[in-house]
Design a protein around this motif. Structure first.
Motif, short mmCIF file in Angstrom:
data_model
loop_
_atom_site.label_atom_id
_atom_site.label_comp_id
_atom_site.label_asym_id
_atom_site.label_seq_id
_atom_site.Cartn_x
_atom_site.Cartn_y
_atom_site.Cartn_z
N UNK A 4 90.45 64.97 12.58
CA UNK A 4 91.08 64.32 11.43
C UNK A 4 91.63 62.97 11.86
N UNK A 5 90.73 62.04 12.17
CA UNK A 5 91.11 60.71 12.62
C UNK A 5 89.86 59.86 12.73
N UNK A 6 89.99 58.61 13.21
CA UNK A 6 88.85 57.68 13.23
C UNK A 6 87.94 57.84 14.45
N UNK A 7 88.37 58.59 15.47
CA UNK A 7 87.62 58.63 16.73
C UNK A 7 86.42 59.56 16.66
N UNK A 8 85.43 59.26 17.51
CA UNK A 8 84.17 60.01 17.43
C UNK A 8 83.98 60.85 18.68
N UNK A 9 83.61 62.10 18.47
CA UNK A 9 83.16 62.94 19.59
C UNK A 9 81.64 62.90 19.56
N UNK A 10 81.08 62.25 20.56
CA UNK A 10 79.63 62.02 20.64
C UNK A 10 79.06 63.12 21.55
N UNK A 11 78.30 64.06 20.95
CA UNK A 11 77.86 65.26 21.67
C UNK A 11 76.39 65.13 22.07
#
Ligand code: PMV
Length: 345
Positions: A295-302
């Protein structure tokens, strides 16, 4: 007596968003624990403090915001953890990842604290539970601090919330690693720090808004269906389905936040740009990468482990410039909490 535990942050593929009292999820969620991003907590009993009192420091300093939250947490668990009233407690905690880096530090913090408290309680009442029972109680206690913390007391993939999967419960999380395909048991996560500003919507406010969200009931049944499909895909090694559901869950979370009262927008133009670039890269290279969001702007790149070198190059050339100070964290699926002899990570 002193107890020191570290616990990992976790990233949800099926999102927990919406809850019932007290800290029970409106739908089951599935996450994996990270390896490198951790909190460590030390709890020491101290007879020089008045019984029932405690002190707290974060990164060596008092922290009024944390203290207020801890007071609520301790009031919730006081009845079942006699150690809170028997002695005074000195609590110290710190993280090895930046406090506001878009990785939820409350999950790793409450998980590490719950593990310490459960160990001290067992010692105080002379109880030696089996491993399964110990971690199950720690998960339940952690949940009462922060819901997603229930999933940080185990390594690998974790399921929290009542579902068709055997042994699952709303009260605590269970590890679900036995039949996971090797491509996913070595899954990696590059956390792209788009912005480290404090979020404009706290997760407790966001969960509360779901009670009035007109899409709530259909969302909760979608999450149940997604869980079944995603879990089967993780077992089969079906990347197409994992990518589809993981990204849909991330965008649904933000859709729910936008459609809740107040219409909060947490993605920034850089978030949207990075998502577009990740999708273009996937199409152009046949990569098995995907993204998810908290719930924020950051990305988890999997991405799978065998793409590590290429993905790191892609991040350096195309994505780092969208991150705040070019900052990103290289992490991967990890083994779970650890008991420590010293307060250092
Ligand atoms: O544990 P909380 O109350 O901070 O809620 C976490 C919610 C999400 O991170 C957005 C999703 C999840 O399942 O972790």
């Amino acid at each position: 007596m002193v107890s020191i535990w570290s616990a990992p942050a976790n990233i949800a593929l099926i999102k927990y968003w919406g809850k019932k009292e007290i800290q029970l999820p409106a739908n089951p969620s599935l996450s994996f624990s990270l390896q490198n991003s951790r909190s460590i907590t030390q709890v020491e009993t101290d007879t020089s403090l008045k019984a029932g009192t405690w002190t707290f420091s974060y990164d060596g300093k008092p922290n009024a915001v944390f203290e207020k939250k801890l007071k609520i947490f301790f009031d919730r668990i006081r009845e079942e953890l006699s150690v809170l009233d028997r002695q005074g407690l000195r609590i110290h905690s710190k993280n090895n990842f930046p406090h506001s880096s878009g990785i939820s530090s409350s999950a790793s913090f409450y998980a590490s604290l719950a593990l310490c408290l459960c160990e001290l309680e067992n010692h105080a009442v002379n109880r030696t539970p089996g491993e399964k029972e110990f971690f199950q109680s720690a998960s339940r206690i952690a949940r009462l601090g922060s819901g997603s913390a229930a999933r940080s007391v185990y390594g690998g993939f974790n399921l929290w919330g009542q579902s068709d999967i055997r042994g699952s419960s709303d009260e605590y999380s269970i590890p679900v690693n036995t039949d996971i395909h090797p491509d996913f048991s070595e899954y990696r996560d590059a956390v792209l720090i788009i912005s480290s500003e404090v979020k404009s919507l706290s997760s407790s406010a966001g969960h509360a808004l779901m009670n009035e969200n007109p899409f709530g009931p259909s969302r909760y049944s979608q999450a149940r269906q997604h869980l079944k499909t995603l879990y089967a895909a993780l077992q089969k090694g079906d990347h197409t389905t994992v990518i589809k559901i993981t990204e849909q869950e991330a965008l649904t979370l933000h859709g729910l936040i936008m459609s809740s009262s107040g219409g909060t927008l947490l993605m920034t133009p850089q978030t949207v740009e990075a998502i577009k670039k990740i999708r273009e890269y996937r199409t152009a290279t046949n990569s098995k990468c995907c993204f998810t969001l908290d719930a924020g702007p950051n990305i988890h790149f999997l991405y799978p482990d065998n793409e590590k070198e290429k993905i790191h190059n892609f991040i350096r050339t195309d994505l780092a410039s969208l991150c705040e100070n070019q900052q990103w964290i290289d992490d991967h699926l990890g083994a779970g909490p650890m008991k420590h002899k010293n307060f250092s990570l």
